[in-house]
Every structure is written in C-alpha cells, then in structure tokens.
Design a protein around this motif. Sequence first.
Motif, PDB file in Angstrom:
ATOM      1  N   GLY A 278       0.811  -1.200   0.000  1.00 38.40           N
ATOM      2  CA  GLY A 278       0.000   0.000   0.000  1.00 38.40           C
ATOM      3  C   GLY A 278       0.849   1.257   0.000  1.00 38.40           C
ATOM      4  O   GLY A 278       1.904   1.333  -0.637  1.00 38.40           O
ATOM      5  N   LYS A 279       0.392   2.264   0.728  1.00 38.48           N
ATOM      6  CA  LYS A 279       1.116   3.536   0.788  1.00 38.48           C
ATOM      7  C   LYS A 279       2.474   3.398   1.458  1.00 38.48           C
ATOM      8  O   LYS A 279       3.328   4.276   1.302  1.00 38.48           O
ATOM      9  CB  LYS A 279       0.274   4.572   1.530  1.00 38.48           C
ATOM     10  N   ALA A 280       2.667   2.306   2.201  1.00 33.50           N
ATOM     11  CA  ALA A 280       3.949   2.087   2.869  1.00 33.50           C
ATOM     12  C   ALA A 280       4.953   1.366   1.978  1.00 33.50           C
ATOM     13  O   ALA A 280       6.023   0.981   2.441  1.00 33.50           O
ATOM     14  CB  ALA A 280       3.735   1.292   4.157  1.00 33.50           C
ATOM     15  N   SER A 281       4.642   1.176   0.717  1.00 33.24           N
ATOM     16  CA  SER A 281       5.579   0.543  -0.217  1.00 33.24           C
ATOM     17  C   SER A 281       6.724   1.497  -0.538  1.00 33.24           C
ATOM     18  O   SER A 281       6.633   2.718  -0.352  1.00 33.24           O
ATOM     19  CB  SER A 281       4.869   0.172  -1.522  1.00 33.24           C
ATOM     20  N   HIS A 282       7.814   0.928  -1.068  1.00 34.01           N
ATOM     21  CA  HIS A 282       8.852   1.772  -1.649  1.00 34.01           C
ATOM     22  C   HIS A 282       8.185   2.619  -2.741  1.00 34.01           C
ATOM     23  O   HIS A 282       7.372   2.108  -3.518  1.00 34.01           O
ATOM     24  CB  HIS A 282       9.953   0.894  -2.248  1.00 34.01           C
ATOM     25  N   LEU A 308      -2.194  -3.681   2.935  1.00 33.78           N
ATOM     26  CA  LEU A 308      -2.634  -2.552   2.123  1.00 33.78           C
ATOM     27  C   LEU A 308      -2.057  -1.229   2.611  1.00 33.78           C
ATOM     28  O   LEU A 308      -2.296  -0.192   1.989  1.00 33.78           O
ATOM     29  CB  LEU A 308      -4.163  -2.494   2.099  1.00 33.78           C
ATOM     30  N   GLY A 309      -1.337  -1.241   3.731  1.00 31.98           N
ATOM     31  CA  GLY A 309      -0.556  -0.100   4.193  1.00 31.98           C
ATOM     32  C   GLY A 309      -1.225   1.251   4.047  1.00 31.98           C
ATOM     33  O   GLY A 309      -0.751   2.121   3.328  1.00 31.98           O
ATOM     34  N   GLY A 310      -2.313   1.479   4.756  1.00 25.70           N
ATOM     35  CA  GLY A 310      -2.949   2.785   4.733  1.00 25.70           C
ATOM     36  C   GLY A 310      -4.060   2.922   3.723  1.00 25.70           C
ATOM     37  O   GLY A 310      -4.747   3.946   3.690  1.00 25.70           O
ATOM     38  N   TYR A 627       4.013   8.804   4.482  1.00 24.34           N
ATOM     39  CA  TYR A 627       2.663   9.173   4.062  1.00 24.34           C
ATOM     40  C   TYR A 627       1.769   9.523   5.241  1.00 24.34           C
ATOM     41  O   TYR A 627       0.748  10.226   5.090  1.00 24.34           O
ATOM     42  CB  TYR A 627       2.036   8.044   3.238  1.00 24.34           C
ATOM     43  N   LYS A 628       2.107   9.047   6.432  1.00 26.19           N
ATOM     44  CA  LYS A 628       1.287   9.306   7.613  1.00 26.19           C
ATOM     45  C   LYS A 628       1.653  10.613   8.310  1.00 26.19           C
ATOM     46  O   LYS A 628       0.885  11.112   9.135  1.00 26.19           O
ATOM     47  CB  LYS A 628       1.413   8.157   8.613  1.00 26.19           C
ATOM     48  N   VAL A 629       2.821  11.158   8.009  1.00 23.39           N
ATOM     49  CA  VAL A 629       3.316  12.338   8.729  1.00 23.39           C
ATOM     50  C   VAL A 629       2.850  13.596   8.013  1.00 23.39           C
ATOM     51  O   VAL A 629       3.159  13.780   6.828  1.00 23.39           O
ATOM     52  CB  VAL A 629       4.847  12.313   8.821  1.00 23.39           C
TER      53      VAL A 629
END
Length: 637
Positions: A278-282, A308-310, A627-629
């Motif tokens: 997900g959004k936490a991918s490279h 799915l990282g976010g 992406y979370k910051v």
Amino acid sequence: MTATTPRCTVARYLALRLAELGITHLFGVPGNHLGPFLTALRAEGDVEWVGTPTEGGAGQAADAYARIHGIGAAAVTYSVGAFNLLNACGGAYVERIPLVAINASPPYEQWQNYRAIGMLTSHMSPRAESNLDVYRQVTVDARVISNPGLAAGQIDAALTACLSERRPVYLEVMEDLWDEPCPEPEGPILPRERPFSARNQPMLDRAVDAVLALVAAHPGPDGRPRPIIWAGEEIDRFRLGGPLTDLVQATGVPYCTTVGAKAVVGEDLPQFHGVYNGKASHPDVHRIFKEWATCRIGLGAWSTSKNLGGEQYIGDDWVTAANGGVSVGTSYFPDVQLEPLLSALQDALVNRYGSGGLDADYYAEAHAHHGAPGDRPADLEHHRASLRVAGSPSGHTERLTYDGLFDRINHFLGEETRQKWTVVSDAAFSLIGSMNLALPAGGFLSQISWLSIGWSVGAATGAALAPERGHARPMVFVGDGAFQETCQEISTHTRLGLRSVVFVMDNGHFYGIEQMLVHPSYYAEPGSGDPDGADGPDSPGGSDSSNSSDSSDRPDFYNVLHSWHYDRLADVFAGKETPATGVSIAHASELDDLLARLADPADPVNAGPLLVRVRLRRHDYPRAMAYKVPHPSATTG
C-alpha cells in the motif's frame, strides 16, 4: 481392530505421531502434569524437548518452526501455562499456521474429587472446561482426552485437522492417562484436502474467464495488457511457490508480493518487481503497482490493513483469490481453490497471449513513458541496484537511521557475507524497514496480521531449529518496546548456541509505531530534546523529551518506555560454555565495523548469539511511513 499392547501408551502414541510428522523439536514450559509425557518423549528419542523461559516464547518458536517445516508443536501445563500460550495460538489461527497445542491437565481423580467435594488443586478452575472453551476460539479442533481407549482416535483426528486446515489444534490430556495403554499407531497421518471434482470445474472456468476479461478490459495507453500479480500468504501456506514460479515464467507477467509472502520464492526472478504494501511501499514499487499496471491479480494475498498499508479498499480493477474463493472486480466465484486456479490461469494466459507474451519490465516502460525522469529508475535492474548501492560501506560517522541501517544490511546480505540467513522481523518499524531486503526463497519470516510485538525473538528459536533452514542463522529486527516483552527468549538462543543476531531498534525508549498511529504530527519536526543515547556509549538514552515545554515535541506519555542497556543482557544470559555478545552502535562506521566482524567466521561475536542495541533518534522513522506524517506547511496557518 487394533490390538492394545503393554508397549504402547498414550504418551508414546503422541510422541510417535509427532515424530512421524517430521517434528524434531517440541517447545514448552514443563509442569508436573506434563512430566510423564516428556519422559516418554525422551525415551523415544526422535523429538527433542526445548524448554523455553515462557509459554509465549514456546508458542512463538513453534509458530516459526511450523511456517518453515509445515507443522510445529508446543506443550504446557494446565491453565497457568495454557493461558500464556493462548496469544501465540491465536496468532497461528489468524495466520493459518499448523500448530499443535498440548495441554497437560490434572488427573481424572482430581476432577472427580472436585465434582464430589469441591476440592481444587493447583491450576484448576471451578469451570472444568475453561481451558477447552478458550482454545475452541483459536483452533480448528479442540479435544479433552480422558479415556485411553479413545485417545488414539482423538489424537489422529486432531493432527489430521491441523494438516488439512493449516490451523492450530488443541489436545488436553489428563495426567493419569499418559501411562495408560492404547493401540499402536496404524497408517500415516495425512492431510485431507478439499477435493476438486467435476462439480468445481465450471466455477473454476468462469473465474478464469472473468480474470481474462478483466485483463483485456484494462489495457495500457498502447492497447497492450498490463497486469501485475500480487502473490500472498496462501502461496506460502499451501506450498505453492513452484506453481507460482511456473506461472510467471510461462506468461512473463510481472509480480509483487505482500509483506507476509516476501521471499516465498527467490527475489532474483526477472519478473519480481518488489514488495507491495500500500502507501507504505517503496515509492518506486507503489508507482509501478498502482499507477503503471492497469489491473492487479491477487493470488493468495490477504486484504489486511498491513498488506494494504494505509489503503482501505482495493477497487474494481483487482482480482483477489484467497480464502477458498475468487473475487474479480465486483463478481465473486466461491469454492475455487488456489492450486488449480494457478494452473488454469497459466494455461489461459499462455493460450491468449502466447508463451512469455506478457513479459515486461514495468520500470523501464514507465521510465520511457514519462520522459526519463531522474527520480525514477531506468529499469528493474536499476531499481534493484539502487537498493544495494545505497547500503555499501561508507566509513562515515553520521548517526544511524532506520533506512540507513536496513540499506546497509541489504548490501551486507547480498554482497559481503557467505553465510545463509533467515531474517525474522517483528512488527511495526522493524517490519516496514525490512520489507525491501533482497532475500532468497524462504529467507524471511514475519507475523503480518496478528502483529504480536516481540514475536520475532521467540520465533528465531523455531526458525533456527527447523530442519529445512537449520543451516541459516536468524537475523532478528525488533523494536525496543517489543523486545522488553520477550527478551528472556535470548536465554534459549544462548543455551542452544543458535548464533542469532538480534538488532534491538532503540529509538529513544518509546513506542514509535504507536506514536505514529495516534499522533503522527509528532514526527513532522525533529525536536531538540531527542533522547538517543548520543551522549556516550553508556548513556541509557539521554533526557526524556516528554518533559519538553513544547507540546509538539512531546510523545504521548503512555508511549514512553523505561530505558534499558539492551546490549548488557548478553552478559546476563551468557555462561562459561554458552557465550553471548552484546554491542551498542549509533553511527554508520560502527555498523560497518560490526558487519565486518560478522563476515569473519573466526571472530568471537560469531560464537553465540549477538545482541545489538541500535541507538536511533526518537524522531526517526522509516521513509515508507512518510505518508502518515503531516507536512509542516499543512499544520500551520
């Protein structure tokens, strides 16, 4: 009918069945109710008892052992031991790990005494089925063995369910039954797979046709199909690495894996485009998977929040084949099994597009399409090389970061060491940081859905003892808060001489991932009161920035940990004949020196477990979590 002979007892029967399944090690914490079984187990000599400091650690070891070998086992004593094992069993249930939980209970006589006069002895509960009822929630078969005449059938049924369903089972055995006679084992224990019959063929055909239609309906700008496969956890659980390899090599279709299926096959295949999370991918992987590929084919991939990282949804341009069915866009095809699907899909894609007809380097295509931008890799090999080169030895004295550490480890594993390694990653920042390491097939273990912090330390024991990877040293990445939960399992590493390398990510003694989830704006601007142990090698972590007058520079109070000298625990666990080494590092040059020592077989750090305290700044976090910051500009005005 089978004859009952004096030579076989309930304890011996269970020991023989465990050995038959190839289980070489049984993990656990002993108790008086378990003693007779352990005595019989040792007399048989095929399964070695591995006592661990905690029942939770035993379960973690059995879990990792089962991930590699196909089935594992842990044994504990009633209530006080069983309830400690429960967390590991719950994780194994969620993540489809075949684990046998053996719980030795008080003898039949004591249960009769309770029923007659209300007398409770050690570990007993007024609710006689308390242990059984709890384990029914986290197993596919849970049984109390109270009659030796029924024991053989009950054991066989439970073990068959464990293999067939690939989930835990529970055997509660009363103490006085262990030495009771029972029949000798007859016939092998075999998985009973759900059959594929003529009834299933039409549904499989419809599912494959729907996948082909989805691929055709989502072409790229040049009109050429541009699918990408997302291989997941069930490829590992059902041992389908071979069919997956056949599929991607025959069709040429590029593929990514989930974090949980990382290294399910070797990551040097030309079709492998990275780990999608997900959004936490490279960033390069995310662009290829979500922006360049036009449809996504999930094979055995679980749609979990971590995978799915976010991202909270998948979309109508996805295929998800898992949990016994296939979703194609908005259509669902039940009772379609993964193994026949892989074979049928391979044949259909080859028939439609030709052998190797979907072969593509999506990195090269995207780079050319966007006018060769400098921030994107020119091709797949360029992307892989960038991960390796970033971690080459520098000799610099800059402070270590999460990304700097994992980049450096990636170079070490790929270029500098001749040893075989199994990377065992804990939850949170350790998992996010390790997902882009380039590893051979079977070289990565993680708990991707249950995410019990500290799992990795006990799991490393099982990873080291599983016969399929007994040649490989465990390399563990674990957060400081997670390590505080399970650090005593290093004692087992030391006693057995497992030569594990455990990196404890000490980010200023606080729960970094919890801070990220609850209050990510803390990471937006590094603060001056950042405790990181920079004041000297003996500093336990510097000042506590939670006392700062600037609230934006304070972590939430409940995320602050007590600071430990993690490296010094090696001295606690070491013995005269069981060496262990602890070191503390904070700078890139110190990591370079340590890795050079690891690469030298004669160096004393390789004689036993190595405990590495990695001192990081509190505001540091893996780039994949950016992406979370919130951006500073978004929090002002």
